[in-house]
Scaffold this motif. Structure first.
Motif, short mmCIF file in Angstrom:
data_model
loop_
_atom_site.label_atom_id
_atom_site.label_comp_id
_atom_site.label_asym_id
_atom_site.label_seq_id
_atom_site.Cartn_x
_atom_site.Cartn_y
_atom_site.Cartn_z
N THR A 187 4.90 -15.85 3.30
CA THR A 187 5.73 -14.78 3.86
C THR A 187 6.78 -15.30 4.84
OG1 THR A 187 3.93 -13.23 3.61
CG2 THR A 187 5.59 -12.65 5.25
N VAL B 174 -1.21 -12.06 -1.79
CA VAL B 174 -1.50 -12.68 -0.49
C VAL B 174 -3.00 -12.94 -0.35
CG1 VAL B 174 0.49 -11.65 0.66
CG2 VAL B 174 -1.69 -10.42 0.62
N GLN C 133 10.02 0.57 -12.34
CA GLN C 133 9.16 1.48 -11.60
C GLN C 133 8.73 2.62 -12.53
OE1 GLN C 133 7.89 1.02 -8.70
NE2 GLN C 133 9.14 -0.61 -7.81
N VAL D 64 1.85 -17.15 -1.86
CA VAL D 64 2.78 -16.40 -1.01
C VAL D 64 2.92 -17.08 0.34
CG1 VAL D 64 3.05 -14.27 0.30
CG2 VAL D 64 2.38 -14.18 -2.10
N GLY E 69 5.53 -1.11 -8.53
CA GLY E 69 4.85 0.18 -8.43
C GLY E 69 3.38 0.15 -8.77
N SER F 218 -0.66 -2.00 -8.31
CA SER F 218 -1.48 -2.69 -7.30
C SER F 218 -1.20 -2.10 -5.92
CB SER F 218 -1.17 -4.19 -7.31
OG SER F 218 -2.08 -4.87 -6.48
N ASP G 106 11.04 -11.65 -2.39
CA ASP G 106 11.04 -10.23 -2.67
C ASP G 106 12.22 -9.63 -1.92
OD1 ASP G 106 8.45 -7.63 -2.63
OD2 ASP G 106 10.38 -7.79 -3.63
C1 LIG Z 1 -0.12 -5.98 -3.22
N1 LIG Z 1 0.40 -5.05 -4.18
C2 LIG Z 1 1.72 -4.97 -4.40
N2 LIG Z 1 2.63 -5.79 -3.85
C3 LIG Z 1 3.84 -5.35 -4.30
C4 LIG Z 1 5.12 -5.84 -4.00
C5 LIG Z 1 5.28 -7.05 -3.11
C6 LIG Z 1 4.94 -8.31 -3.91
N3 LIG Z 1 4.62 -9.43 -3.03
C7 LIG Z 1 5.74 -9.91 -2.27
C8 LIG Z 1 5.34 -11.04 -1.36
C9 LIG Z 1 4.34 -10.63 -0.30
C10 LIG Z 1 4.83 -11.22 0.98
C11 LIG Z 1 6.03 -12.06 0.67
C12 LIG Z 1 6.55 -11.59 -0.64
C13 LIG Z 1 6.23 -5.13 -4.56
N4 LIG Z 1 7.51 -5.56 -4.27
C14 LIG Z 1 8.57 -4.84 -4.73
N5 LIG Z 1 9.82 -5.23 -4.43
N6 LIG Z 1 8.42 -3.74 -5.51
C15 LIG Z 1 7.19 -3.28 -5.88
O1 LIG Z 1 7.07 -2.27 -6.60
C16 LIG Z 1 6.02 -4.00 -5.38
C17 LIG Z 1 4.72 -3.56 -5.69
C18 LIG Z 1 3.63 -4.24 -5.14
N7 LIG Z 1 2.29 -4.02 -5.19
#
Ligand SMILES: CNc1nc2c(CCNCC3CCCC3)c3nc(N)[nH]c(=O)c3cc2[nH]1
Ligand SMILES: [Zn+2]
Length: 376
Positions: free
Chosen positions: A41, A272, A193, A39, A220, A222, A96
């Motif tokens: 960001t 991350v 979801q 990641v 949805g 973690s 994302d």
């Molecule tokens: C840590 N757990 C978790 N993360 C989720 C994330 C973020 C994934 N990581 C994105 C990166 C982190 C920084 C830059 C992009 C989720 N993102 C979305 N859109 N929907 C989720 O249900 C969704 C669900 C998640 N659960």
């Protein structure tokens, strides 16, 4: 079904589990799956140069629509030639959609059918993100893979709330597909979801697979639920997704969860964790977690991990790393971040080999034993 710019090729199914070996092809190259995605960001995988990511085998990295939209702004990234040019990375990039970040960063938010009103976590200014806006910002940033704008509800939300949220997320997904300006060069994923409710997960998957997405994310999860709960949801969700498209489990990255997710048919993961925990001197090694700033390592001249052949483990000792982290030396962050990313990318390489040899279960048992997952 239009011909997507991002395609999945199934190579082999593992004999005893739901794991599968494949490749994903994007306009910026092809990578093997199952794959872990580092990641980055703010358009950088913290402290690591693109050349180092390449040498450790990363085929695709993540960046963040929400953060880049706020700073430096999508216009600047677009004028710079898009994210690949901006950050000097010529392999895969996935962004994302910003929804998750809005929910996790700003407590002041108001979710409406048209989108989400919230305040910037930087200066508190009022902002608004709609499915159309989230898609068009990603069109400007130029990643190979984009995410639909979704709501990731808290895991302990009520059935009625999650049902309404899933239905709205499906409507938002449709709007996002309509708003997508570059379907021939940027693949768009739908995000399933439904929290822990099987019928809502089925409804979400049915809605999204009836739309023509290049791939599907499982959202949805973690988000604080027990791991057993995440595995239970995966057990009935991944089989609902098409076999010939990528499956991406969002936000998952501990070694055990990666292996369990692969066994349930997941191809792509992001987290991350490796760079975040590295910053306080916590590392992942074949013998389990090792907090290198602990006094125990002050005179320990062995590498972090005797079984790791990464740059950090080939050239530096625990004592040196402890000294750097304790002294807040930036080089210490680089060395622990490098090792943690290398560790997870290497774990996925070993997992792919175990799938080839149809012995993923033995691999998992051996890895869990050595890492210490079986310890009470
Ligand atoms: C840590 N757990 C978790 N993360 C989720 C994330 C973020 C994934 N990581 C994105 C990166 C982190 C920084 C830059 C992009 C989720 N993102 C979305 N859109 N929907 C989720 O249900 C969704 C669900 C998640 N659960
Ligand atoms: Zn190492």
């Amino acid at each position: 079904m239009s011909n997507h710019p991002v395609t999945y090729q199934l190579e082999k199914k593992e004999k005893h589990t739901g794991a599968r070996l494949g490749t994903i092809t994007t306009p910026h190259g092809t990578f093997e799956t199952p794959m872990f995605m580092p990641v980055g960001t703010l358009a950088t995988v913290k402290t690591i140069a693109p050349e180092e990511l390449e040498e450790m085998g990363a085929g695709i990295i993540l960046s963040n629509t929400y953060h880049l939209w706020l700073r430096p702004g999508a216009d600047i990234v677009e004028e710079a030639g898009g994210l690949h040019k901006f950050m000097n990375w010529d392999k895969g990039i996935l962004t994302d959609s910003g929804g998750f970040q809005v929910f996790s960063l700003s407590d002041l938010r108001d979710i409406k059918e048209e989108g989400v009103h919230f305040r910037s976590h930087l200066d508190g200014s009022k902002l608004f993100l709609s499915p159309e806006k989230a898609i068009n910002v990603q069109n400007q940033l130029g990643p190979d893979i984009m995410m639909s704008f979704d709501e990731c509800p808290p895991y302990d939300e009520s059935y009625d709330y999650v049902k309404k949220s899933v239905e709205r997320t499906s409507r938002w997904a449709e709007r996002g597909l309509e708003a997508h300006k570059n379907p021939d060069t940027q693949g768009l994923f739908g995000i399933v979801q439904g929290a822990g409710f099987e019928d809502l997960r089925r409804q979400s998957a049915k809605d999204l697979t009836s739309m023509d997405f290049a791939g599907y994310s499982i959202g949805g999860l973690s988000v604080g639920e027990p791991k057993s709960e995440m595995y239970r949801v995966l057990d009935f969700t991944t089989p609902l997704l098409p076999e010939n498209k990528p499956r991406y489990l969002m936000g998952v990255g501990t070694p055990d969860a990666l292996i369990e997710g692969v066994m349930r048919g997941v191809d792509m993961f992001d987290c991350v964790l490796p760079t975040r925990i590295a910053r306080n001197g916590t590392t992942m090694t074949s013998q389990g977690r090792l907090v290198v700033k602990n006094a125990a390592y002050a005179r320990d001249y062995r590498p972090l991990d005797e079984k790791c052949d990464c740059y950090t483990c080939r050239n530096y000792s625990r004592a040196y790393l402890r000294h750097l982290i304790k002294s807040n030396e930036t080089f210490g962050l680089r060395l622990t971040s490098y090792h943690n990313l290398y560790f997870l990318l290497n774990l996925m390489k070993d997992v792919r080999q175990a799938i080839r040899e149809d012995n993923l279960l033995e691999f998992k048992e051996r890895f869990f034993e050595e890492y210490g997952y079986n310890k009470p």
